[in-house]
Design a protein around this motif. Structure first.
Motif, PDB file in Angstrom:
ATOM      1  N   MET A 137      13.171   6.181  15.507  1.00 34.23           N
ATOM      2  CA  MET A 137      13.387   6.612  16.885  1.00 34.23           C
ATOM      3  C   MET A 137      14.353   5.665  17.572  1.00 34.23           C
ATOM      4  O   MET A 137      14.265   4.451  17.418  1.00 34.23           O
ATOM      5  CB  MET A 137      12.054   6.630  17.623  1.00 34.23           C
ATOM      6  CG  MET A 137      12.185   6.995  19.059  1.00 34.23           C
ATOM      7  SD  MET A 137      10.597   7.387  19.752  1.00 34.23           S
ATOM      8  CE  MET A 137      11.068   7.635  21.410  1.00 34.23           C
ATOM      9  N   GLY A 138      15.275   6.207  18.344  1.00 33.67           N
ATOM     10  CA  GLY A 138      16.235   5.403  19.075  1.00 33.67           C
ATOM     11  C   GLY A 138      15.762   5.103  20.483  1.00 33.67           C
ATOM     12  O   GLY A 138      14.977   5.858  21.061  1.00 33.67           O
ATOM     13  N   TYR A 139      16.236   4.008  21.030  1.00 25.19           N
ATOM     14  CA  TYR A 139      15.850   3.576  22.362  1.00 25.19           C
ATOM     15  C   TYR A 139      17.078   3.391  23.246  1.00 25.19           C
ATOM     16  O   TYR A 139      18.205   3.330  22.760  1.00 25.19           O
ATOM     17  CB  TYR A 139      15.064   2.263  22.287  1.00 25.19           C
ATOM     18  CG  TYR A 139      13.738   2.435  21.598  1.00 25.19           C
ATOM     19  CD1 TYR A 139      12.653   2.980  22.277  1.00 25.19           C
ATOM     20  CD2 TYR A 139      13.581   2.069  20.272  1.00 25.19           C
ATOM     21  CE1 TYR A 139      11.434   3.152  21.644  1.00 25.19           C
ATOM     22  CE2 TYR A 139      12.364   2.235  19.629  1.00 25.19           C
ATOM     23  CZ  TYR A 139      11.293   2.776  20.316  1.00 25.19           C
ATOM     24  OH  TYR A 139      10.086   2.956  19.686  1.00 25.19           O
ATOM     25  N   ILE A 140      16.828   3.262  24.531  1.00 26.60           N
ATOM     26  CA  ILE A 140      17.890   3.020  25.509  1.00 26.60           C
ATOM     27  C   ILE A 140      17.799   1.569  25.966  1.00 26.60           C
ATOM     28  O   ILE A 140      16.753   1.133  26.453  1.00 26.60           O
ATOM     29  CB  ILE A 140      17.760   3.974  26.718  1.00 26.60           C
ATOM     30  CG1 ILE A 140      17.897   5.420  26.258  1.00 26.60           C
ATOM     31  CG2 ILE A 140      18.812   3.634  27.775  1.00 26.60           C
ATOM     32  CD1 ILE A 140      17.567   6.436  27.334  1.00 26.60           C
ATOM     33  N   HIS A 141      18.898   0.839  25.810  1.00 29.96           N
ATOM     34  CA  HIS A 141      18.997  -0.557  26.242  1.00 29.96           C
ATOM     35  C   HIS A 141      19.922  -0.613  27.450  1.00 29.96           C
ATOM     36  O   HIS A 141      20.945   0.070  27.481  1.00 29.96           O
ATOM     37  CB  HIS A 141      19.656  -1.432  25.172  1.00 29.96           C
ATOM     38  CG  HIS A 141      19.032  -1.391  23.829  1.00 29.96           C
ATOM     39  ND1 HIS A 141      18.802  -2.529  23.104  1.00 29.96           N
ATOM     40  CD2 HIS A 141      18.624  -0.369  23.047  1.00 29.96           C
ATOM     41  CE1 HIS A 141      18.281  -2.217  21.933  1.00 29.96           C
ATOM     42  NE2 HIS A 141      18.165  -0.896  21.883  1.00 29.96           N
ATOM     43  N   VAL A 142      19.617  -1.485  28.385  1.00 25.25           N
ATOM     44  CA  VAL A 142      20.508  -1.767  29.507  1.00 25.25           C
ATOM     45  C   VAL A 142      20.698  -3.275  29.567  1.00 25.25           C
ATOM     46  O   VAL A 142      19.730  -4.026  29.618  1.00 25.25           O
ATOM     47  CB  VAL A 142      19.935  -1.238  30.849  1.00 25.25           C
ATOM     48  CG1 VAL A 142      20.777  -1.721  32.027  1.00 25.25           C
ATOM     49  CG2 VAL A 142      19.853   0.284  30.835  1.00 25.25           C
ATOM     50  N   TYR A 143      21.973  -3.710  29.534  1.00 23.76           N
ATOM     51  CA  TYR A 143      22.331  -5.113  29.701  1.00 23.76           C
ATOM     52  C   TYR A 143      23.079  -5.202  31.017  1.00 23.76           C
ATOM     53  O   TYR A 143      24.166  -4.644  31.159  1.00 23.76           O
ATOM     54  CB  TYR A 143      23.222  -5.614  28.562  1.00 23.76           C
ATOM     55  CG  TYR A 143      22.628  -5.470  27.170  1.00 23.76           C
ATOM     56  CD1 TYR A 143      21.251  -5.386  26.957  1.00 23.76           C
ATOM     57  CD2 TYR A 143      23.441  -5.423  26.060  1.00 23.76           C
ATOM     58  CE1 TYR A 143      20.718  -5.256  25.683  1.00 23.76           C
ATOM     59  CE2 TYR A 143      22.923  -5.302  24.779  1.00 23.76           C
ATOM     60  CZ  TYR A 143      21.563  -5.218  24.605  1.00 23.76           C
ATOM     61  OH  TYR A 143      21.040  -5.088  23.339  1.00 23.76           O
ATOM     62  N   THR A 144      22.502  -5.907  31.982  1.00 20.81           N
ATOM     63  CA  THR A 144      23.060  -5.953  33.330  1.00 20.81           C
ATOM     64  C   THR A 144      22.993  -7.376  33.868  1.00 20.81           C
ATOM     65  O   THR A 144      22.607  -8.303  33.156  1.00 20.81           O
ATOM     66  CB  THR A 144      22.331  -4.938  34.246  1.00 20.81           C
ATOM     67  OG1 THR A 144      23.061  -4.793  35.464  1.00 20.81           O
ATOM     68  CG2 THR A 144      20.889  -5.328  34.513  1.00 20.81           C
ATOM     69  N   GLY A 145      23.374  -7.559  35.115  1.00 23.37           N
ATOM     70  CA  GLY A 145      23.306  -8.866  35.758  1.00 23.37           C
ATOM     71  C   GLY A 145      24.684  -9.456  35.990  1.00 23.37           C
ATOM     72  O   GLY A 145      25.695  -8.946  35.497  1.00 23.37           O
ATOM     73  N   ASN A 146      24.711 -10.567  36.743  1.00 22.81           N
ATOM     74  CA  ASN A 146      25.987 -11.181  37.105  1.00 22.81           C
ATOM     75  C   ASN A 146      26.459 -12.223  36.108  1.00 22.81           C
ATOM     76  O   ASN A 146      27.518 -12.806  36.268  1.00 22.81           O
ATOM     77  CB  ASN A 146      25.912 -11.793  38.514  1.00 22.81           C
ATOM     78  CG  ASN A 146      25.020 -13.020  38.555  1.00 22.81           C
ATOM     79  OD1 ASN A 146      24.183 -13.236  37.680  1.00 22.81           O
ATOM     80  ND2 ASN A 146      25.182 -13.838  39.583  1.00 22.81           N
ATOM     81  N   GLY A 147      25.687 -12.467  35.057  1.00 26.14           N
ATOM     82  CA  GLY A 147      26.071 -13.457  34.058  1.00 26.14           C
ATOM     83  C   GLY A 147      26.969 -12.896  32.978  1.00 26.14           C
ATOM     84  O   GLY A 147      27.046 -11.684  32.770  1.00 26.14           O
ATOM     85  N   LYS A 148      27.627 -13.787  32.284  1.00 21.98           N
ATOM     86  CA  LYS A 148      28.513 -13.437  31.176  1.00 21.98           C
ATOM     87  C   LYS A 148      27.671 -13.038  29.966  1.00 21.98           C
ATOM     88  O   LYS A 148      26.601 -13.568  29.744  1.00 21.98           O
ATOM     89  CB  LYS A 148      29.364 -14.668  30.842  1.00 21.98           C
ATOM     90  CG  LYS A 148      30.391 -14.476  29.760  1.00 21.98           C
ATOM     91  CD  LYS A 148      31.155 -15.781  29.586  1.00 21.98           C
ATOM     92  CE  LYS A 148      32.189 -15.772  28.498  1.00 21.98           C
ATOM     93  NZ  LYS A 148      31.903 -15.056  27.297  1.00 21.98           N
ATOM     94  N   GLY A 149      28.165 -12.076  29.185  1.00 23.06           N
ATOM     95  CA  GLY A 149      27.523 -11.804  27.906  1.00 23.06           C
ATOM     96  C   GLY A 149      27.002 -10.402  27.679  1.00 23.06           C
ATOM     97  O   GLY A 149      26.424 -10.124  26.630  1.00 23.06           O
ATOM     98  N   LYS A 150      27.185  -9.503  28.616  1.00 26.04           N
ATOM     99  CA  LYS A 150      26.650  -8.143  28.471  1.00 26.04           C
ATOM    100  C   LYS A 150      27.360  -7.383  27.353  1.00 26.04           C
ATOM    101  O   LYS A 150      26.718  -6.861  26.437  1.00 26.04           O
ATOM    102  CB  LYS A 150      26.743  -7.389  29.799  1.00 26.04           C
ATOM    103  CG  LYS A 150      25.886  -8.047  30.892  1.00 26.04           C
ATOM    104  CD  LYS A 150      26.134  -7.455  32.258  1.00 26.04           C
ATOM    105  CE  LYS A 150      27.456  -7.827  32.861  1.00 26.04           C
ATOM    106  NZ  LYS A 150      27.619  -9.241  33.216  1.00 26.04           N
ATOM    107  N   THR A 151      28.669  -7.343  27.419  1.00 21.83           N
ATOM    108  CA  THR A 151      29.434  -6.680  26.360  1.00 21.83           C
ATOM    109  C   THR A 151      29.268  -7.423  25.044  1.00 21.83           C
ATOM    110  O   THR A 151      29.105  -6.813  23.987  1.00 21.83           O
ATOM    111  CB  THR A 151      30.925  -6.587  26.749  1.00 21.83           C
ATOM    112  OG1 THR A 151      31.039  -5.785  27.930  1.00 21.83           O
ATOM    113  CG2 THR A 151      31.756  -5.985  25.630  1.00 21.83           C
TER     114      THR A 151
END
Length: 169
Positions: free
Chosen positions: A1-15
């Motif tokens: 099963m696949g899931y949904i991830h969210v990487y957010t915030g004002n810090g470096k490193g999301k991409t």
């Protein structure tokens, strides 16, 4: 099963975190699709990703940063990207799909959070979706299975250091 991830915030490193997950998936011969919103400039990851046969990268941004209010061309490119993502997500062809800077596209009004939620709701049950960008809206966070917030504690940009080739871009 696949899931949904969210990487957010004002810090470096999301991409960077999303691309790390893509690299891990590629190690197991999975297929990865990456849509980059608002990014049309030359980034090091573009060169690296071309080395992998199981990666498809499409970019839906101009070769400049959007400052202030986006213009018609920015909106047009983002909507084109979202429509393309709708096709890709519903196809079941990819194991991992990254929507890079989709949260910021919502924040800037390039498309609505409801439009984004409608697109990701069409995913194949085994497809993992990763959404990056500052200012992830509450509705997206609520829909996600995993949310990571990058917090800037300290950054050398504050000392005037410019983005460096191979490190920040």
């Amino acid at each position: 099963m696949g899931y949904i991830h969210v990487y957010t915030g004002n810090g470096k490193g999301k991409t960077t975190a999303a691309l790390g997950l893509a690299l891990r998936a590629l190690g197991y011969n999975m297929k990865v699709y990456i849509a980059q919103f608002l990014k049309g400039m030359d980034y090091g990851e573009i060169h690296s990703l071309q080395l992998f046969p199981n990666v498809t990268l499409e970019r839906f941004g101009r070769p400049k940063f959007v400052h202030g209010k986006p213009d018609e061309e920015d909106v047009k490119l983002a909507l084109c990207g979202l429509n393309r993502c709708r096709e890709v997500i519903s196809s079941g062809e990819y194991d991992v799909i990254i929507l890079d800077e989709a949260s910021i596209a919502v924040h800037l009004g390039l498309f609505s959070v409801q439009d984004l939620l409608n697109v990701i709701s069409k995913r194949h049950e085994r497809t993992e979706i990763i959404i990056t960008g500052r200012y992830a809206p509450k509705e997206l966070i609520d829909a996600a299975d995993l949310v990571t917030e990058m917090v800037e504690v300290k950054h050398y940009y504050a000392k005037g250091v410019q983005a460096r080739k191979g490190i920040e871009f």
